[in-house]
Design a protein around this motif. Structure first.
Motif, mmCIF file in Angstrom:
data_model
loop_
_atom_site.group_PDB
_atom_site.id
_atom_site.type_symbol
_atom_site.label_atom_id
_atom_site.label_comp_id
_atom_site.label_asym_id
_atom_site.label_seq_id
_atom_site.Cartn_x
_atom_site.Cartn_y
_atom_site.Cartn_z
ATOM 1 N N ASP A 1 -12.910 -42.270 48.753
ATOM 2 C CA ASP A 1 -13.476 -40.995 49.263
ATOM 3 C C ASP A 1 -14.842 -41.110 49.361
ATOM 4 O O ASP A 1 -15.491 -42.257 49.383
ATOM 5 N N ASP B 1 -18.036 -38.103 49.516
ATOM 6 C CA ASP B 1 -18.749 -37.404 48.675
ATOM 7 C C ASP B 1 -18.625 -37.609 47.063
ATOM 8 O O ASP B 1 -17.581 -37.492 46.601
ATOM 9 N N THR C 1 -18.584 -40.704 46.196
ATOM 10 C CA THR C 1 -18.218 -42.052 45.753
ATOM 11 C C THR C 1 -19.160 -43.084 46.816
ATOM 12 O O THR C 1 -19.388 -43.972 46.197
ATOM 13 N N LEU D 1 -11.667 -44.443 54.837
ATOM 14 C CA LEU D 1 -12.069 -43.439 54.247
ATOM 15 C C LEU D 1 -11.429 -42.093 54.403
ATOM 16 O O LEU D 1 -10.732 -41.701 55.660
ATOM 17 N N THR E 1 -11.543 -38.013 53.396
ATOM 18 C CA THR E 1 -12.548 -37.037 52.610
ATOM 19 C C THR E 1 -12.043 -35.857 52.910
ATOM 20 O O THR E 1 -11.527 -35.279 54.024
ATOM 21 N N ALA E 2 -12.183 -34.571 52.072
ATOM 22 C CA ALA E 2 -12.058 -33.419 52.350
ATOM 23 C C ALA E 2 -12.893 -32.628 53.350
ATOM 24 O O ALA E 2 -12.634 -31.755 53.960
ATOM 25 N N GLN F 1 -11.383 -37.045 57.897
ATOM 26 C CA GLN F 1 -12.086 -36.255 57.459
ATOM 27 C C GLN F 1 -11.264 -34.795 57.404
ATOM 28 O O GLN F 1 -10.315 -34.547 58.246
ATOM 29 N N GLN G 1 -9.434 -33.660 55.173
ATOM 30 C CA GLN G 1 -8.083 -33.827 54.415
ATOM 31 C C GLN G 1 -7.902 -33.008 53.318
ATOM 32 O O GLN G 1 -8.468 -33.434 52.181
ATOM 33 N N LYS H 1 -5.240 -35.309 50.262
ATOM 34 C CA LYS H 1 -5.477 -36.771 50.391
ATOM 35 C C LYS H 1 -4.135 -37.696 50.273
ATOM 36 O O LYS H 1 -4.281 -38.920 50.768
ATOM 37 N N PHE I 1 -7.511 -47.021 45.862
ATOM 38 C CA PHE I 1 -8.436 -45.791 46.078
ATOM 39 C C PHE I 1 -9.203 -45.479 45.274
ATOM 40 O O PHE I 1 -9.213 -45.634 43.804
ATOM 41 N N GLY J 1 -12.402 -42.950 43.938
ATOM 42 C CA GLY J 1 -12.587 -41.582 43.906
ATOM 43 C C GLY J 1 -13.717 -41.120 42.562
ATOM 44 O O GLY J 1 -13.872 -41.929 41.935
ATOM 45 N N ASP K 1 -9.208 -36.318 44.305
ATOM 46 C CA ASP K 1 -8.766 -37.578 44.356
ATOM 47 C C ASP K 1 -7.574 -38.489 43.314
ATOM 48 O O ASP K 1 -7.135 -39.431 43.582
#
Length: 179
Positions: A23, A25, A27, A65, A67-68, A88, A90, A93, A113, A115, A120
């Motif tokens: 992840d 932000d 992480t 990577l 990330t949402a 990006q 996402q 995830k 993974f 997170g 996450d």
């Protein structure tokens, strides 16, 4: 935690990893969002994490990577580190990770993974090695096989990289490389 202190089951999980997914932000960053007067976003990444990610790649572990959020600084950092798998925006995830595993012909047990927060959890439940950073939400910590000693954006990713490299027997070659 020194490599000698890692539990055997953790080392076994880390030894199987062929894809390490992070992840962003919270992480790879400390989770704070910074906006300039012009509305442009900036992020701060830790150089130790970057070298760890490069070392993973040099030793045959792919890095991704997921990330949402969508952020130009993430694309820049990924390009700088030669990370080919960057996803990006996402919202799901877990689905993104499943599609990546399928494309790379890997099993969930071969993926890690890393997170810090609730979005996450779904990919963490899927992976062979789920890692929570030190300042992760308590539910993320509960779902993790291991928790880093350092917080997100403060070297936590490097700890994960070092764990995987140690478990896969790359310590001595890496030490010699840097002597």
């Amino acid at each position: 935690m020194s490599p000698a202190d890692f539990p055997a089951d953790l080392l076994a999980r880390a030894a199987r990893i062929r894809l390490a997914v992070f992840d962003v932000d919270g992480t790879l960053t400390d989770g704070r969002l910074w906006y300039g007067e012009d509305g442009r976003e900036t992020k701060v990444f830790h150089v130790h994490d970057g070298l760890g990610l490069k070392r993973l790649q040099a030793n045959g572990v792919q890095v991704a990577l997921i990330t949402a959020r969508i952020s130009h600084p993430v694309a820049l950092r990924a390009e700088e580190l030669d990370i080919a798998h960057v996803y990006q925006g996402q919202g799901d995830k877990r689905r993104c990770l499943l599609e990546l595993l399928d494309a790379l012909h890997l099993t969930p047990e071969q993926a890690a993974f890393v997170g810090d927060d609730l979005p996450d959890l779904p990919p963490m439940h899927l992976c062979g090695l789920a890692v929570a950073v030190a300042n992760a939400h308590p539910w993320v910590v509960e779902a993790a096989h291991w928790q880093t000693g350092k917080a997100g954006g403060m070297g936590a990713a490097r700890e994960v990289c070092d764990l995987i490299l140690h478990a896969q027997g790359h310590d001595e070659a890496e030490r010699e490389r840097w002597q």
